[in-house]
Design a protein around this motif. Structure first.
Motif, short mmCIF file in Angstrom:
data_model
loop_
_atom_site.label_atom_id
_atom_site.label_comp_id
_atom_site.label_asym_id
_atom_site.label_seq_id
_atom_site.Cartn_x
_atom_site.Cartn_y
_atom_site.Cartn_z
N SER A 53 53.69 32.90 42.14
CA SER A 53 52.91 33.82 42.68
C SER A 53 53.04 35.29 42.41
CB SER A 53 52.01 33.02 43.83
OG SER A 53 53.34 33.86 44.71
N ALA A 54 54.34 35.72 41.86
CA ALA A 54 54.01 37.32 41.99
C ALA A 54 53.65 37.83 41.47
CB ALA A 54 55.88 37.61 42.22
N ILE A 55 53.50 36.91 40.04
CA ILE A 55 52.87 37.54 38.65
C ILE A 55 50.97 37.52 38.69
CG2 ILE A 55 52.58 36.81 36.39
CD1 ILE A 55 55.60 36.04 36.28
N LYS A 56 50.67 36.36 39.81
CA LYS A 56 49.51 36.26 39.43
C LYS A 56 48.94 37.03 40.90
CE LYS A 56 48.91 31.20 39.95
NZ LYS A 56 48.97 29.80 40.28
N ASN A 57 49.79 37.38 42.28
CA ASN A 57 49.09 39.22 42.48
C ASN A 57 49.43 40.47 41.76
OD1 ASN A 57 49.29 37.06 44.77
ND2 ASN A 57 50.96 37.49 45.54
N ALA A 58 50.49 40.71 40.96
CA ALA A 58 50.55 41.60 40.12
C ALA A 58 50.05 41.70 39.18
CB ALA A 58 51.73 41.61 39.23
N ARG A 59 48.99 40.81 38.35
CA ARG A 59 47.53 40.72 37.88
C ARG A 59 46.42 41.46 38.92
NH1 ARG A 59 43.44 36.03 36.44
NH2 ARG A 59 44.24 36.48 39.35
N ASP A 60 46.71 40.65 39.70
CA ASP A 60 45.55 41.71 40.75
C ASP A 60 45.44 42.67 41.31
OD1 ASP A 60 43.56 39.28 40.90
OD2 ASP A 60 44.74 37.96 43.14
N VAL A 61 46.70 43.23 41.53
CA VAL A 61 47.02 44.43 42.18
C VAL A 61 47.60 45.38 41.13
CG1 VAL A 61 49.00 46.27 43.71
CG2 VAL A 61 48.86 43.27 44.29
N TYR A 62 48.49 45.28 40.50
CA TYR A 62 48.65 45.71 38.98
C TYR A 62 47.43 46.53 37.66
CZ TYR A 62 51.69 47.18 42.59
OH TYR A 62 52.74 47.57 43.80
N THR A 63 46.69 45.17 37.53
CA THR A 63 45.90 45.14 36.66
C THR A 63 44.61 45.18 36.55
OG1 THR A 63 46.37 43.09 35.81
CG2 THR A 63 48.19 44.31 35.09
N ARG A 64 44.00 45.36 37.79
CA ARG A 64 43.03 45.93 37.87
C ARG A 64 41.79 46.44 36.27
NH1 ARG A 64 44.18 46.16 42.64
NH2 ARG A 64 42.54 48.37 42.84
N ARG A 65 42.39 47.12 35.81
CA ARG A 65 41.93 47.65 35.06
C ARG A 65 42.50 48.16 33.82
NH1 ARG A 65 41.09 49.67 39.82
NH2 ARG A 65 38.77 50.91 39.93
N ASN A 66 42.97 46.38 32.67
CA ASN A 66 43.54 46.49 32.30
C ASN A 66 44.64 47.14 31.48
OD1 ASN A 66 41.51 44.76 30.88
ND2 ASN A 66 39.71 46.44 30.33
N GLY B 93 43.83 46.67 47.32
CA GLY B 93 44.82 47.04 46.64
C GLY B 93 45.43 48.83 47.21
N HIS B 94 44.69 49.41 47.43
CA HIS B 94 45.38 51.17 48.02
C HIS B 94 46.80 50.50 49.15
CE1 HIS B 94 41.28 53.35 46.09
NE2 HIS B 94 42.55 52.50 44.81
N GLY B 95 45.73 49.81 50.28
CA GLY B 95 46.82 49.59 51.08
C GLY B 95 48.27 49.30 50.73
#
Lengths: 114, 330
Positions: A53-66, B93-95
């Motif tokens: 889930s860390a990898i899934k969350n990282a996808r959402d938090v840190y790679t929203r713009r490719n 995300g910002h949060g």
């Protein structure tokens, strides 16, 4: 965003059932490799129950713009970091070795590019 | 701003000569434009002030999802819906970037969340106003995100490394937010008479609350003086508010909308707009909890936290079970 040297928690605190944070998901440091062949780069941290889930969350938090094509998630408690007090001892020895830089050597113009 | 009325030590700024060696080295590093990193020595006041500021900023991003979330299911087209959804996801995300930055100072995210839910920590006053029509999505993006950008761009140079890095990421994404808001306003201002009225009404309601985001004048504030010496506040409230009005007034003109201020006029001599102050009694009242939506916002956040509890615990229990199974199999 935290950095690798940022985790102020002891190993037990960051462990899944550490007393201090009994109900908080552990902290993971996230590294992302972009598309252009550069190495993985630290981008920040997040909380997740496990590696998957860390990898899934990282996808959402840190790679929203490719931003990347590869993600590493590392438990923050597993990172060893140098401390600011060691700065002198660690890095000063390099200061007097200027000959390690190519600009130390004068090459005559007629030799051409080197 | 997204962080308003942040209290500092209240002791006033010390001169370099009055500082102990550690603090002096710290201040000199900041003066020289250096960054402070999590493991570096820092005065306790700096740490506490930053936790309050970054925490309040993070809470604002999270609570700020609510007024816009209100319109996701009612967006006029599928495209607008997808765009709004992406924008609200960015706010989440910002949060998270900001909570991470705060965590490097030794506080846990759950602790910050508890302080938000109990009302001990605040979020920006602006999110206690309701979003009544679709035009409000335009006004929020254009004005609220526009005001936020004014503050966030200089914060990319703030002295605390993790905070500055979070701001760099946020600023990159924030410009999409403001543009999508202005795009909605353009469409409505140049649409039917009913749409134009709706856009004007949204501007009327959001203008003064947007000016309040910068906080009252802090020219005399010892808290702000300390924050500025530490470079965790880069400009005075009045300076940023002026910049915001100077930027926004011509944009309103372009839209053919009227800013609800009879005193608004461009001063040729100063090169700046003159404008009326917002009602500061209203601002303090909203901060105290008496705005139109304070109760609803906190109730929503508390409900989300309480109803999500079984998910948080369940995933943790599952991870623990998998870990034990893996150990047993070795």
């Amino acid at each position: 965003m935290s950095s690798p040297e940022s985790s102020p928690y002891s190993d037990t605190d960051a462990a899944p059932h550490g007393k201090a944070r009994a109900t908080e998901w552990p902290l993971w440091e996230i590294f992302i490799r972009g598309q252009h062949g550069l190495s993985h780069r630290h981008v920040g941290s997040l909380h997740a129950a496990d590696a998957e889930s860390a990898i899934k969350n990282a996808r959402d938090v840190y790679t929203r713009r490719n931003e990347g094509v590869s993600i590493w998630a590392v438990p923050a408690s597993a990172i060893a970091a140098s401390s600011p007090e060691e700065k002198g001892a660690l890095y000063e020895p390099a200061n007097d070795k200027v000959y390690r830089h190519p600009t130390f050597f004068d090459i005559p113009d007629e030799v051409g590019a080197m | 701003m997204y962080a308003q009325m942040i209290k500092s030590t209240g002791e006033g700024v010390k001169s370099l000569d009055d500082m102990e060696p550690d603090e002096r080295a710290f201040q000199e590093r900041i003066n020289a434009g250096g960054k402070i990193e999590p493991k570096d020595w820092m005065p306790e006041g700096y740490r506490k002030n930053l936790i309050r500021q970054i925490g309040q900023h993070a809470h604002s991003e999270i609570v700020g999802q609510l007024p816009e979330g209100n319109w996701i299911t009612r967006a006029p087209t599928l495209e607008r819906k997808a765009i709004l959804l992406a924008k609200v996801q960015d706010e989440a995300g910002h949060g998270l970037y900001l909570y991470c930055a705060a965590e490097t100072l030794g506080v846990t995210r759950d602790q910050l969340t508890r302080d938000l839910l109990s009302g001990k920590m605040k979020y920006s006053s602006i999110f206690n106003y309701p979003t009544l029509t679709w035009a409000d999505m335009g006004a929020v993006g254009w004005l609220v995100d526009g005001a936020a950008i004014m503050n966030q761009v200089p914060l990319q140079r703030t002295s605390y490394g993790p905070y500055a890095r979070a701001m760099v990421r946020i600023c990159k994404e924030e410009s999409f937010h403001q543009r999508q808001g202005f795009d909605i306003m353009m469409k409505m201002a140049k649409g039917t008479e009913a749409q134009r009225k709706m856009a004007q009404d949204a501007l009327n309601r959001f203008w003064y609350p947007s000016l309040m985001m910068f906080g009252p004048s802090d020219a005399e504030s010892v808290h702000s003086a300390q924050s500025m010496a530490w470079k965790i506040k880069m400009n005075s409230n009045d300076e940023l508010r002026q910049k915001f009005v100077d930027q926004t007034a011509p944009q309103a003109e372009y839209l053919g909308l009227t800013i609800p201020d009879e005193n608004l006029k461009f001063n040729e001599e100063t090169g700046h707009y003159e404008f009326s102050e917002p009602d500061w009694d209203e601002f303090f009242d909203v901060l105290k909890g008496n705005g139109p939506c304070n109760t609803e916002r906190l109730e929503d956040r508390n409900r989300a936290w309480n109803e999500g509890r079984w998910v948080r615990e369940g995933l943790l229990a599952h991870a623990e079970k998998k870990r034990k199974t893996a150990i047993a199999a070795e």
